[in-house]
Design a protein around this motif. Structure first.
Motif, PDB file in Angstrom:
ATOM      1  N   ILE A 414       0.836  -1.203   0.000  1.00  0.00           N
ATOM      2  CA  ILE A 414       0.000   0.000   0.000  1.00  0.00           C
ATOM      3  C   ILE A 414       0.870   1.252   0.000  1.00  0.00           C
ATOM      4  N   LEU A 415       1.920   1.265   0.825  1.00  0.00           N
ATOM      5  CA  LEU A 415       2.825   2.416   0.861  1.00  0.00           C
ATOM      6  C   LEU A 415       3.552   2.596  -0.471  1.00  0.00           C
ATOM      7  N   CYS A 416       3.960   1.497  -1.085  1.00  0.00           N
ATOM      8  CA  CYS A 416       4.619   1.589  -2.391  1.00  0.00           C
ATOM      9  C   CYS A 416       3.663   2.140  -3.441  1.00  0.00           C
ATOM     10  N   SER A 417       2.403   1.700  -3.395  1.00  0.00           N
ATOM     11  CA  SER A 417       1.398   2.207  -4.335  1.00  0.00           C
ATOM     12  C   SER A 417       1.176   3.699  -4.131  1.00  0.00           C
ATOM     13  N   PHE A 418       1.121   4.120  -2.882  1.00  0.00           N
ATOM     14  CA  PHE A 418       0.902   5.541  -2.601  1.00  0.00           C
ATOM     15  C   PHE A 418       2.077   6.379  -3.121  1.00  0.00           C
ATOM     16  N   SER A 419       3.297   5.887  -2.918  1.00  0.00           N
ATOM     17  CA  SER A 419       4.476   6.606  -3.412  1.00  0.00           C
ATOM     18  C   SER A 419       4.479   6.664  -4.942  1.00  0.00           C
ATOM     19  N   ALA A 420       4.111   5.554  -5.583  1.00  0.00           N
ATOM     20  CA  ALA A 420       4.087   5.532  -7.045  1.00  0.00           C
ATOM     21  C   ALA A 420       3.031   6.498  -7.590  1.00  0.00           C
ATOM     22  N   LEU A 421       1.891   6.572  -6.932  1.00  0.00           N
ATOM     23  CA  LEU A 421       0.843   7.506  -7.360  1.00  0.00           C
ATOM     24  C   LEU A 421       1.318   8.944  -7.247  1.00  0.00           C
ATOM     25  N   GLN A 422       2.044   9.251  -6.174  1.00  0.00           N
ATOM     26  CA  GLN A 422       2.565  10.602  -6.005  1.00  0.00           C
ATOM     27  C   GLN A 422       3.569  10.934  -7.120  1.00  0.00           C
ATOM     28  N   ARG A 423       4.427   9.981  -7.447  1.00  0.00           N
ATOM     29  CA  ARG A 423       5.396  10.221  -8.523  1.00  0.00           C
ATOM     30  C   ARG A 423       4.696  10.431  -9.859  1.00  0.00           C
ATOM     31  N   ASP A 424       3.687   9.609 -10.142  1.00  0.00           N
ATOM     32  CA  ASP A 424       2.949   9.764 -11.399  1.00  0.00           C
ATOM     33  C   ASP A 424       2.252  11.113 -11.467  1.00  0.00           C
ATOM     34  N   LEU A 425       1.647  11.539 -10.353  1.00  0.00           N
ATOM     35  CA  LEU A 425       0.962  12.831 -10.331  1.00  0.00           C
ATOM     36  C   LEU A 425       1.953  13.973 -10.600  1.00  0.00           C
ATOM     37  N   ALA A 426       3.104  13.943  -9.931  1.00  0.00           N
ATOM     38  CA  ALA A 426       4.097  14.997 -10.126  1.00  0.00           C
ATOM     39  C   ALA A 426       4.589  15.013 -11.573  1.00  0.00           C
ATOM     40  N   ALA A 427       4.802  13.826 -12.169  1.00  0.00           N
ATOM     41  CA  ALA A 427       5.292  13.766 -13.544  1.00  0.00           C
ATOM     42  C   ALA A 427       4.247  14.314 -14.523  1.00  0.00           C
ATOM     43  N   GLN A 428       2.975  13.976 -14.315  1.00  0.00           N
ATOM     44  CA  GLN A 428       1.926  14.461 -15.210  1.00  0.00           C
ATOM     45  C   GLN A 428       1.775  15.978 -15.115  1.00  0.00           C
ATOM     46  N   VAL A 429       1.768  16.507 -13.900  1.00  0.00           N
ATOM     47  CA  VAL A 429       1.623  17.954 -13.728  1.00  0.00           C
ATOM     48  C   VAL A 429       2.818  18.687 -14.336  1.00  0.00           C
ATOM     49  N   LEU A 430       4.022  18.166 -14.103  1.00  0.00           N
ATOM     50  CA  LEU A 430       5.213  18.811 -14.643  1.00  0.00           C
ATOM     51  C   LEU A 430       5.214  18.778 -16.167  1.00  0.00           C
ATOM     52  N   HIS A 431       4.803  17.655 -16.749  1.00  0.00           N
ATOM     53  CA  HIS A 431       4.771  17.539 -18.205  1.00  0.00           C
ATOM     54  C   HIS A 431       3.795  18.545 -18.809  1.00  0.00           C
ATOM     55  N   GLN A 432       2.595  18.649 -18.221  1.00  0.00           N
ATOM     56  CA  GLN A 432       1.617  19.599 -18.729  1.00  0.00           C
ATOM     57  C   GLN A 432       2.077  21.042 -18.526  1.00  0.00           C
ATOM     58  N   ALA A 433       2.706  21.318 -17.390  1.00  0.00           N
ATOM     59  CA  ALA A 433       3.195  22.675 -17.132  1.00  0.00           C
ATOM     60  C   ALA A 433       4.278  23.060 -18.133  1.00  0.00           C
ATOM     61  N   GLU A 434       5.156  22.112 -18.472  1.00  0.00           N
ATOM     62  CA  GLU A 434       6.195  22.405 -19.448  1.00  0.00           C
ATOM     63  C   GLU A 434       5.606  22.661 -20.827  1.00  0.00           C
ATOM     64  N   LYS A 435       4.542  21.933 -21.187  1.00  0.00           N
ATOM     65  CA  LYS A 435       3.884  22.181 -22.468  1.00  0.00           C
ATOM     66  C   LYS A 435       3.317  23.592 -22.526  1.00  0.00           C
ATOM     67  N   GLU A 436       2.654  24.011 -21.463  1.00  0.00           N
ATOM     68  CA  GLU A 436       2.082  25.357 -21.444  1.00  0.00           C
ATOM     69  C   GLU A 436       3.182  26.417 -21.387  1.00  0.00           C
ATOM     70  N   LEU A 437       4.276  26.107 -20.703  1.00  0.00           N
ATOM     71  CA  LEU A 437       5.358  27.074 -20.566  1.00  0.00           C
ATOM     72  C   LEU A 437       6.026  27.355 -21.908  1.00  0.00           C
ATOM     73  N   GLU A 438       6.077  26.335 -22.777  1.00  0.00           N
ATOM     74  CA  GLU A 438       6.695  26.536 -24.080  1.00  0.00           C
ATOM     75  C   GLU A 438       5.964  27.576 -24.918  1.00  0.00           C
ATOM     76  N   GLN A 439       4.672  27.772 -24.652  1.00  0.00           N
ATOM     77  CA  GLN A 439       3.890  28.733 -25.416  1.00  0.00           C
ATOM     78  C   GLN A 439       3.939  30.136 -24.826  1.00  0.00           C
ATOM     79  N   MET A 440       4.563  30.284 -23.664  1.00  0.00           N
ATOM     80  CA  MET A 440       4.674  31.598 -23.051  1.00  0.00           C
ATOM     81  C   MET A 440       5.748  32.420 -23.769  1.00  0.00           C
ATOM     82  N   PRO A 441       5.615  33.765 -23.728  1.00  0.00           N
ATOM     83  CA  PRO A 441       6.616  34.605 -24.414  1.00  0.00           C
ATOM     84  C   PRO A 441       8.036  34.353 -23.951  1.00  0.00           C
ATOM     85  N   HIS A 442       8.220  34.053 -22.695  1.00  0.00           N
ATOM     86  CA  HIS A 442       9.562  33.857 -22.148  1.00  0.00           C
ATOM     87  C   HIS A 442       9.812  32.382 -21.806  1.00  0.00           C
TER      88      HIS A 442
END
Length: 674
Positions: A414-442
């Motif tokens: 259960i603890l391993c599953s919880f840690s894996a879910l946290q890693r997946d969430l962070a990776a998904q949010v970071l990936h989407q944020a980087e996509k949006e950041l590429e479209q910003m002027p800076h």
């Protein structure tokens, strides 16, 4: 005589070794006697057990079969008792045959147990598996008066000497017997010299679970208060009182508690696992609550009225998080963490109940042991209570290691599953944020350069804001002429006609009423003074007329308002006596011809509080601090969120919230720089 006296010391010398030998021989004889009695107890109790099983099969069951009661399930009651009787008879015959072996008897008994081990395990497993069902049948027959009467008549006719009042008296015998084998063999070993050839043999009877302990105590009982009161009787109260007294004696150190290091270590580990599961369950629930609170604000769902730029990219990013990433994360969290954790928590209930009941039965066991040592014997019920404790203890010692191991494995997963879910969430949010950041002027700017740009921009904006505030506080903008709002004309004229010009005051800053009868007014509004104190005589709180509503306002936020001559007809009033007291209203046009009659306008003007960029031909741009002429305080649909204004000869709509009114003073010869 000399020879006789010389012989006396010899006699004494020979007597001393004989006494020493006698003292050494006595303990050995006692151990041998105890050993013989323990072996006899094993054989005699086995003979008594076989006799009782024989009565159960050939007398009780046969008698009930003759009655041919259709509602009586004899197969469910007696299960494979015939097989147990068959095995027990042959086992008893082998035990009785060991009596002729003398010095090799212990070795023969060990060998006999090894020979019958698998066969006994097989038959007792079948019986124990169906024992719970048999008890349920007995309980149901008690509620049927006709069947209960037939059963009692059978017991009275076949086994009157036992005094049994229920079939459970005989049905429990196989279960009790299989749990008593280790005790009998342990007693034999205690009185066997370590030098004996069979001492080191590991001979144990078939270890069978005690179903009456497991099924009766390993489930949480959800009883109402009425059910609990119904269970109270003289016997139960006396038993609980004895347990409580024994427990207090343990805590006070009056009576030593029976120690079982093997069990104590297992229980300590089990309690550690249970507390870890409980703590993790509470933490996950708190985590879910915080996640819900985090997702509650949804600013991206508001109408921003901005078609492109960072605001729209933020909206896309937030909508993706709220609509896709977080819902999927919550579903996976529930499936992979919450549900398994709840299941694991439910699994703990049975063992926890059994551990608790084991303590109760231990207190009973110790009490009965003391009684047995004093009286030499105990009743059948007391013997059954001792066997119940031994059965529960044996069950826990056998099952707790496996349960602890499985529970720890599940907890780790259960603890391993919880840690894996946290890693997946962070990776998904970071990936989407980087996509949006590429479209910003800076978006492609190096991070140090980006933060340097942000810092410079903030410092520049802060300096501009401080300069504007300082200028706004020290410099009064030059008045700008614009026509008076008809509604304001009527309001001021009404106040003058009711109260006179000397009662008029102007609000210097916004007022937000916080008490009953307080007014909420905007800066620049004109009011008439009714009373310079409130009902309690407070001079800092004045009663005013705001052109309709009446109420109290702080006196410190009012300043006298002096009407001036106006060139607009229809608002007539005497001209001020002193020209020095005359104030020029911001709405007065210097080019307008003077008329013989005197009028007045409010002494405030409208300026832009924020910059505004026009986005369509119907709108007009503003600069912060720029004076404007309000033509209509609403749009064509009557909405007051937009106002029609004129700026630098251009007309258009601007947000009403971007405008503010400020007092007008005599011009100082220069205006606020734009």
């Amino acid at each position: 005589m000399a020879s006789a006296r010389g012989a006396e010391p010899d006699a004494e010398d020979t007597a001393e070794p004989e006494e020493a030998i006698y003292e050494e021989v006595i303990p050995c004889e006692r151990m041998e006697l105890s050993h013989r009695l323990a072996v006899e107890e094993l054989i005699t109790t086995e003979a008594s057990y076989v006799h009782n099983i024989q009565l159960c099969v050939s007398d009780i069951r046969a008698h009930l079969q003759k009655k041919q009661l259709p509602d009586l399930d004899l197969e469910g009651l007696f299960s494979n008792t015939d097989d147990i009787l068959h095995v027990s008879r042959r086992f008893l015959k082998g035990l009785e045959a060991t009596a002729t072996q003398e010095h090799e008897q212990l070795l023969c008994i060990c060998t006999l147990f090894q020979e019958f081990k698998e066969e006994m395990e097989t038959v007792y497993k079948i019986y124990c598996a169906s024992y719970e069902h048999a008890l349920l049948l007995v309980e149901s027959y008690r509620k049927d008066p006709r069947l209960q009467e037939e059963i009692l008549e059978t017991l009275a006719a076949t086994v009157p000497h036992t005094g049994a009042s229920d079939l459970s008296f005989f049905l429990v015998m196989p279960v009790q017997r299989v749990t008593k084998y280790p005790l009998l063999l342990g007693k034999i070993l205690e009185n066997t010299p370590t030098s004996a050839s069979a001492y080191d043999l590991l001979f144990l009877p078939p270890r069978m679970p005690a179903p009456e302990a497991a099924t009766k105590y390993n489930k949480a009982e959800h009883l109402t208060l009425r059910d609990r009161l119904a269970r109270l009787n003289t016997h139960s109260i006396a038993k609980k009182t004895t347990r409580m007294s024994r427990f207090f004696m343990h805590e006070a150190g009056i009576v030593a508690k029976m120690e079982d290091k093997e069990y104590d270590d297992l229980e300590e580990k089990f309690q550690c696992v249970a507390s870890s599961v409980t703590a993790l369950k509470e933490n996950v629930a708190s985590y879910l609550g915080h996640l819900e609170a985090f997702l509650l604000p949804t600013p991206h769902k508001r109408e921003l009225q901005i078609d492109k730029g960072p605001a729209q990219q933020y909206r896309h990013f937030a909508e993706y998080l709220h609509g896709s990433i977080f819902p999927e994360f919550k579903q996976r969290l529930d499936r992979l963490v919450c549900q398994p954790l709840c299941n694991l928590s439910d699994m703990l209930v049975g063992p926890q109940q059994l551990v608790k009941k084991r303590l109760d039965k231990l207190l009973d066991y110790e009490e009965i042991q003391e009684l047995k040592s004093e009286m030499g014997s105990v009743t059948y019920d007391e013997e059954a209570a001792m066997n119940t404790y031994l059965a529960i203890n044996a069950l826990l010692v056998a099952e707790l290691p496996r349960f602890n191991q499985v529970a720890l494995q599940l907890l780790g997963q259960i603890l391993c599953s919880f840690s894996a879910l946290q890693r997946d969430l962070a990776a998904q949010v970071l990936h989407q944020a980087e996509k949006e950041l590429e479209q910003m002027p800076h978006g492609h700017m190096p991070l140090p350069s980006f933060w340097k740009m942000v810092e410079d921009t903030l410092q520049q904006s802060g300096a501009q804001l401080r300069a504007f505030c300082q200028t706004f506080e020290t410099v009064t903008p030059s008045p700008v002429t614009q026509p008076l709002n008809p509604a304001e004309e009527r309001k001021v004229l009404s106040l003058v006609s009711k109260h006179g010009p000397d009662k008029l005051y102007q609000v210097t800053s916004n007022i937000s009423g916080s008490k009953d009868l307080d007014l909420t007014l905007q800066r620049g509004q004109i009011v008439a003074l009714l009373q310079s104190a409130d009902t309690k005589g407070n001079m800092s709180r004045w009663l005013v007329d705001a052109g309709g509503p009446r109420g109290f306002v702080p006196a410190g936020k009012l300043q006298p308002y002096c009407p001036v001559q106006s060139q607009q007809p229809g608002m007539q009033m005497p001209a001020p006596e002193s020209s020095t007291e005359r104030r020029r209203h911001s709405y007065v046009s210097p080019e307008a011809p003077r008329l013989p009659v005197a009028t007045f306008t409010p002494a405030f003007q409208v300026v832009a509080s924020f910059s505004f960029a026009a986005r369509s031909p119907q709108e007009v741009s503003l600069q912060a601090g720029q004076p404007v002429v309000v033509l209509e305080p609403h749009d064509k649909k009557g909405s007051k969120e937009w106002s029609l204004v004129e700026v630098n000869g251009q007309r258009g709509y601007v947000p009403s919230s971007y405008l503010m009114t400020v007092p007008v003073q005599e011009p100082t010869g220069w205006s606020l720089p734009v």
